[in-house]
Write an enzyme that holds these catalytic residues in place. Structure first.
Site, short mmCIF file in Angstrom:
data_model
loop_
_atom_site.label_atom_id
_atom_site.label_comp_id
_atom_site.label_asym_id
_atom_site.label_seq_id
_atom_site.Cartn_x
_atom_site.Cartn_y
_atom_site.Cartn_z
N HIS A 133 5.83 3.59 -3.88
CA HIS A 133 6.77 2.47 -3.68
C HIS A 133 7.25 1.87 -5.01
CE1 HIS A 133 7.27 1.75 0.56
NE2 HIS A 133 5.98 1.69 0.81
N GLU A 164 10.58 3.52 3.37
CA GLU A 164 9.37 4.21 3.83
C GLU A 164 9.50 5.73 3.93
OE1 GLU A 164 6.71 2.83 3.62
OE2 GLU A 164 7.18 0.70 3.72
N HIS A 184 0.69 6.49 -1.64
CA HIS A 184 1.81 5.89 -0.91
C HIS A 184 2.27 4.58 -1.59
CE1 HIS A 184 4.24 4.98 2.72
NE2 HIS A 184 3.97 3.72 2.37
N GLU A 185 1.34 3.70 -1.82
CA GLU A 185 1.71 2.39 -2.40
C GLU A 185 2.25 2.56 -3.81
OE1 GLU A 185 1.94 0.29 -0.17
OE2 GLU A 185 0.61 1.27 1.27
N ASP A 195 9.47 -6.60 12.19
CA ASP A 195 8.17 -5.94 12.30
C ASP A 195 8.16 -4.93 13.46
OD1 ASP A 195 7.13 -7.26 10.12
OD2 ASP A 195 6.09 -8.80 11.28
N TYR A 248 8.98 6.11 8.60
CA TYR A 248 8.08 6.79 7.68
C TYR A 248 8.22 8.32 7.80
CZ TYR A 248 5.62 2.33 7.07
OH TYR A 248 5.31 1.03 6.79
N GLU A 277 2.72 -2.81 -1.02
CA GLU A 277 3.09 -2.39 -2.36
C GLU A 277 3.52 -3.55 -3.24
OE1 GLU A 277 4.58 -1.69 0.52
OE2 GLU A 277 6.76 -1.73 0.38
ZN LIG Z 1 5.11 2.01 2.65
#
Ligand SMILES: [Zn+2]
Length: 599
Positions: free
Chosen positions: A302, A321, A298-299, A376, A384, A274
């Site tokens: 953001h 998320e 989704h993006e 990460d 999410y 994003e």
């Molecule tokens: Zn995302």
């Protein structure tokens, strides 16, 4: 995604009350960077960026002249100079500390009391974890979570926000774009300037360079891509303007002026990123029928959750998320109707349950503890989908009207700030009184698993699909007689997910003959099918499996497929052989993930 039109709201500064982020070396509580001026040259022959970063800083405490500590990873520092608000630069002392495998190395810079700016001349290394270099000449960055430090020396924590300006020099025939407002009409000069006026966290600083063309989709929306892809991408994403309008109707003004998409090569390790004003996207969502454009929703979401209101540390990642998945589905519902939203929600919960069954308990917690770990590692479906379920749960308890008003005000109140889970909880308790008892908030945030009271999305369309799958599995209906007319990608995915775990070779052949799964061009359906292929050792699809793993570097696809492969000795051998060919084409972030699976 920046604030040109609306001034940043002046609430508490970010990080006040915040638990300290454990992933930077830097010391924003003493000296804080507020603006970055980047000047760099993109050297394809050496696979490096070379130039300077000039940081403007604010002192936070009156404690003499503490040094400025920056985050770096594999940077070669040539020279460091400081200056006052006005006046000439002069050399200052600096020291690059010992490297840590996860965090990189701290760069400690002496800051005389009058110093307000610091200029670092540096170059990146060909191994920079944010950057991938491709042939023909193309490169792009992926800064989230803590990879910005591998291409810019800065305070690499989402708790610090800065504006930026940049000058980027490239070979003349290429175009550079950044996470700023890009000028669609910029002439190709090999010398490009960018301004990002909004205060954004370091993980949203992004750059891509390549033979990029632009196609407008609306007054404020468009697509950048390589010439061969740009037309089909503009067609695939033509609903972007509608989505943008839907999101604004729900959650208030879009504050980033333009919304463009950049389609990257298949090696891009994520579905999308994003980056403000310019979402970076994988080409694997170009299905030809808009069936995978939930990624755009989704993006785009953001732009409110994540870019406007940002997680202050990576332990608060679910604030980015979980909110975004929830907002994404509300956008999809407004543009494509409730049945589509419900299908996405059911698939989301299935994915969550499937992944959670494999995750250790500590990784099933929304407010995750990442001490000593790479952030990460926290990018599972938990922040999410479990996060989105929590918000849906609040919506169901308080009613849509009240919850929508709450969210709108939340985005407005914390606009251009970075907040922790604790700050969110305090705000929730104040503005939705009773929330912590209406839903088991503590269990949601700090315990593994999914609370028993969590919503269970239902899709009527899926119920019918599951019945077809059951009848086929029971031998009551041959594959050719399954009623698939009008099925969307989501229904096909649900069909595949509804099949039994073990399917014999003849039955696999029957399915493949009826529906040509092995040859599908839809990457989501192919992924789901290939997992079944590996599980059931369906050899006719092995060449396609290899081709997919070698040509696509999206982590979401690689991880489940390699994990399925390594479950058996011959699968592990196959995985190792494929990976040997595939690894040079993967982005460093994806390669690190697969390294972990095959170790
Ligand atoms: Zn995302």
């Amino acid at each position: 995604m920046c604030c040109w039109l609306l001034a940043a709201a002046c609430h508490r500064p970010a990080m006040q009350n915040a638990r300290r982020d454990i992933h930077p070396f830097s010391n924003p509580e003493q000296i804080r960077v507020r603006h970055l001026d980047l000047d760099c040259e993109v050297l394809f022959d050496r696979k490096i960026l070379k130039g300077s970063a000039t940081l403007s800083v604010d002192r936070r405490v009156d404690s003499g002249a503490p040094p400025l500590i920056l985050d770096t990873r594999n940077l070669r520092i040539e020279k460091v100079e400081v200056a006052g608000e006005t006046g000439a630069y002069s050399a200052t002392k600096f020291e690059l500390g010992a490297g840590d495998p996860i965090l990189g190395a701290p760069l400690t810079i002496s800051m005389p009391p009058a110093a307000a700016k610091v200029r670092i001349e540096y170059s990146t290394s060909p191994e920079a974890s944010a950057l991938q270099w491709l042939d023909p000449a193309q490169t792009f960055t992926q800064s989230q979570a803590i990879h910005a430090r591998s291409w810019i020396p800065l305070q690499d924590t989402p708790g610090v926000r800065m504006s930026y300006s940049a000058r980027v020099r490239t070979p003349k025939d290429l175009l550079a774009v950044m996470s700023a407002v890009n000028d669609p009409d910029a002439p190709r000069t090999g010398d490009y300037n960018f301004q990002q006026h909004a205060q954004i966290p370091s993980y949203l600083i992004a750059l891509a360079v390549g033979d990029l063309q632009f196609r407008p989709m609306g007054n404020r929306t468009g697509v950048y891509a390589e010439p061969a892809v740009v037309e089909s991408a503009a067609k695939e994403f033509e609903d972007t303007e509608k989505m943008l309008k839907a999101a604004q109707d729900l959650y208030g003004p879009y504050r980033w002026r333009r919304y463009d998409l950049l389609v990257l090569p298949p090696s891009f390790p994520y579905g999308g990123m994003e980056n403000p004003g310019l979402t970076f996207a994988t080409p694997t969502i170009l299905a030809g029928d808009k069936s995978l454009v939930s990624l755009v929703a989704h993006e785009l979401a953001h732009s409110w959750s994540g870019n406007l209101v940002t997680n202050a540390t990576w332990s608060d990642f679910w604030l980015n998320e979980g909110f975004t998945v929830y907002v994404e589905r509300r956008i999809l519902e407004k543009v494509y109707g409730r049945p589509r939203e419900e299908m996405e929600a059911v698939l989301g919960r299935q994915d969550l349950e499937r992944e959670m069954a494999k995750l250790p308990e500590r990784d099933q917690i929304l407010h995750i503890d990442l001490k000593g770990r790479d952030p990460d590692d926290g990018a599972t479906s938990v922040p999410y989908e479990k996060g989105a379920l929590l918000l849906r749960s609040l919506e169901e308890k308080f009613g849509r009207e009240r919850f929508d008003a709450f969210l709108r005000e939340y985005f407005n109140h914390f606009a251009f700030q970075s907040i922790t889970t604790g700050i969110f909880v305090d705000y929730l308790k104040k503005h939705l009184p009773g929330a912590q008892t209406q839903v088991p908030l503590d269990e949601w945030l700090t315990k593994p698993g999914i609370p028993a009271s969590a919503p269970r999305p239902v899709s009527d369309a899926f119920t019918k699909v599951a019945e077809q799958a059951r009848r086929w599995a029971a031998g009551e209906t041959p594959a050719t007689k399954i009623e698939t007319a009008g099925w969307t990608t989501h229904e096909w995915l649900h069909f595949l997910k509804s099949l039994p775990a073990t399917i014999g070779g003849d039955r696999m052949r029957e399915l493949d003959k009826a529906f040509s799964f092995t040859r599908t061009g839809n990457s989501e359906i192919l992924e789901e099918w290939l997992i079944i292929v590996v599980r059931n050792r369906y050899e006719p699809a092995y060449p396609r499996l290899e081709e997919f793993l070698v040509s696509v570097g999206r982590r979401k696809y690689l991880k489940p497929l390699y994990e399925e492969l390594v479950k058996t000795p011959d699968g592990r051998a196959r995985a190792a052989a494929i990976y040997k060919k595939a690894r040079p084409g993967y982005h460093p972030i994806a390669a690190a993930t697969v390294d972990g699976i095959l170790k």
